[in-house]
Design an enzyme around this catalytic site. Structure first.
Site, short mmCIF file in Angstrom:
data_model
loop_
_atom_site.label_atom_id
_atom_site.label_comp_id
_atom_site.label_asym_id
_atom_site.label_seq_id
_atom_site.Cartn_x
_atom_site.Cartn_y
_atom_site.Cartn_z
N CYS A 1 3.62 -3.71 6.69
CA CYS A 1 3.61 -4.33 8.02
C CYS A 1 4.93 -5.01 8.39
O CYS A 1 5.90 -4.35 8.70
CB CYS A 1 2.43 -5.30 8.10
SG CYS A 1 2.00 -5.81 9.78
N GLU B 1 -3.14 -2.09 5.69
CA GLU B 1 -3.12 -3.47 5.19
C GLU B 1 -4.45 -4.13 5.54
O GLU B 1 -5.01 -3.90 6.61
CB GLU B 1 -1.96 -4.21 5.86
CG GLU B 1 -1.85 -5.69 5.53
CD GLU B 1 -0.82 -6.40 6.39
OE1 GLU B 1 -0.18 -7.34 5.90
OE2 GLU B 1 -0.67 -6.01 7.58
N LYS C 1 3.26 -7.44 -1.51
CA LYS C 1 4.17 -7.62 -0.37
C LYS C 1 5.21 -8.68 -0.70
O LYS C 1 4.89 -9.78 -1.15
CB LYS C 1 3.35 -8.03 0.86
CG LYS C 1 4.13 -8.09 2.16
CD LYS C 1 3.19 -8.43 3.31
CE LYS C 1 3.90 -8.46 4.64
NZ LYS C 1 2.98 -8.80 5.75
#
Length: 536
Positions: A405, A294, A353
């Site tokens: 994440c 990321e 995301k």
């Protein structure tokens, strides 16, 4: 008869004339509060990076002893102290770089959920088979924390502290709720076993029902975990693939690294080119695809030609597709995006995301927070937008599910990639902001639990470490250090079968919520009937 008078020194100060028994009684009243807080600390110690997962059992045993038989108001206060003891040290990393304010506010709010759980456990603690009801109440509290406020914050789920424990296979049965339930039930059962044994020594009689509850509460979770080991396998069902994980590192830790976005991109391109040179020299096998972390390109490659050229050059050097973590602006909106970059075609697929981080990627209550401290609003100048679709990239012969994440903490975000066809899961992350704190190891443990939960290889490419490759049985077979450049290349199994946890989804959690609701309803009914009987 002789009467002996006891003289009192009237000249002594009043505090010196306080009866020792009164002091002991006052200390006894403080002991439950102290025990609640310390048992919370004990639960924290059971979490990574330490591997003493079993300390969760005495932590819940002490909590059960503190709460059993108390009123809901006492349970509320003692639960809050337990929550503070657990969450204050667990979440200290949230104060790195921004100071203690956000950390303390987060803990104060999250501990309220634990306080409500404490009240619930106290309420059901008088019921027959109370460890079952109490463990279900704990999972109900975790379910609430994972959803509210601001779309939830599941950090600190009991399951995430069990990556090295014997209970881990329960994740394949019913995900994190069943794994957590098993641990908490065993802890409460441990207390009940000690209580029953102590009563037996005093009265020379053991209540069979209490002994049976204690025995079943301890043995059933352990037996279930041992039986569930048959669900844990790292056998290849769809062959193997060779994956490369890149850790480029950052110029320095902390929030200021975002000001050096080009350096971060260059570092990851350079490490990929170093990998390509080792492949060309025959020192390591050529990977089928490469995974970047990321934020490995915070410069939008769709807008800036120089960033596009750097990524393109790295992809051509290694000769295989790369998944690049980028920050992309589209239609005036900002996205935390994974970009599938082909060495010939360039960018071909994206994943945005979906579970974005409050106060990190978007700022709730912006005007209120700005009035408190303008520095906090300056850290998140523009809110990120949420993606809406799962991200599964076809990379070589593998289908790779992307879980960016923070998303790894959320059950639904990981499961959706597997049900969408992922044979391997990648958790690209950027932990540089949190320096060398325990956050990195806590998040790595989550990925290990997810590997077992869905029986998939999990890769964890991180900008600054720890990057890792995790087998479907939860074992780490390769990892990097922190704040060093490096790469991992490994042949890993591809799997497509679904565990019971994958197939059942949220159902086990819903069933445990019903158990909790049933126990609370029963406890309230008993209490109301008792009051009415007393009034007659």
């Amino acid at each position: 008869m002789t009467v002996t008078a006891t003289s009192v020194d009237e000249s002594a100060p009043p505090q010196s004339r306080i009866a020792p028994g009164w002091r002991a009684a006052r200390l006894a009243r403080l002991l439950p509060a102290l025990a609640a807080a310390l048992s919370g600390v004990l639960l924290y110690v059971s979490f990574p990076p330490r591997t003493v997962w079993w300390l969760a059992l005495p932590a819940f045993a002490v909590l059960g002893g503190v709460l059993r038989g108390r009123g809901w108001k006492a349970g509320l206060g003692l639960g809050y102290l337990f929550g503070l003891g657990f969450l204050l040290p667990l979440l200290v990393w949230t104060g790195v770089e921004v100071g203690p304010g956000p950390w303390l506010a987060l803990v104060a709010i999250e501990a309220l959920f634990v306080a409500l759980v404490g009240a619930g456990i106290a309420a059901v603690s008088r019921l027959p088979g109370w460890p079952v009801w109490a463990a279900a109440v704990w999972i109900a509290g975790e379910a609430a924390r994972a959803r509210v406020p601001f779309h939830g914050f599941p950090w600190g789920k009991i399951a995430f502290g069990q990556a090295d424990g014997v209970f881990l296979p329960l994740a394949a049965v019913g995900g994190t709720p069943v794994l957590g339930f098993g641990v908490v039930l065993c802890g409460f059962g441990l207390y009940e076993a000690v209580r029953s044994a102590a009563r037996g020594r005093r009265t020379r009689a053991v209540r069979r029902s209490a002994a049976a509850v204690a025995l079943l509460s301890v043995t059933v979770p352990v037996a279930g975990a041992l039986a569930a080991r048959s669900l844990v396998s790292d056998a290849a069902e769809d062959g193997h693939t060779t994956v490369a994980v890149i850790q480029g590192n950052v110029p320095r830790s902390g929030l200021e690294f975002n000001a050096q976005r080009r350096a971060v991109l260059d570092y990851h391109a350079r490490e990929t080119e170093r990998l390509a040179a080792e492949v060309d020299a025959g020192r390591i096998a050529r990977p089928d695809f490469v995974l970047w972390p990321e934020n490995s390109s915070d410069i939008d490659p769709f807008v800036y030609a120089d960033a596009r050229a750097v990524i393109d050059r790295a992809a051509k050097a290694v000769g295989v597709p790369i998944s690049v973590g980028g920050v992309v602006e589209r239609d005036g909106k900002l996205y935390n995006e994974q970009i599938l970059w082909d060495p010939v075609k360039g960018p071909t697929q994206t994943y945005d995301k979906r579970q974005i981080q409050p106060f990190g990627e978007y700022l709730p209550l912006r005007s209120l927070i700005g009035a408190i401290n303008s520095d906090w609003t300056s850290m998140v100048r523009q809110d990120f937008s949420r993606g809406t679709e799962p991200g599964v990239f076809t990379m070589g012969s593998a289908k790779v599910g992307l879980v960016t994440c923070y998303e790894a903490a959320f059950d639904w975000a990981v499961r959706s990639e597997v049900t969408d066809g992922a044979q391997l899961i990648s958790v690209p992350s950027n932990n540089a902001t949190f320096d060398r704190s325990e956050m990195t190891y806590q998040q790595l443990a989550m990925s290990r639990v997810r590997a077992v939960e869905h029986s998939r290889t999990v890769t964890v490419p991180v900008t600054s470490g720890v990057s890792a490759i995790i087998m479907p049985d939860g074992r780490i077979t390769g990892k990097t250090g922190m704040f060093v450049p490096g790469h991992l290349v490994q042949k890993v199994p591809l799997r497509s079968s679904e565990t019971p946890a994958t197939r059942l989804g949220v159902l086990p959690e819903m069933l445990l919520l019903l158990v909790a609701a049933g126990g609370l309803g029963w406890a309230i009914t008993v209490r109301v009937r008792g009051r009415r009987a007393g009034e007659v």
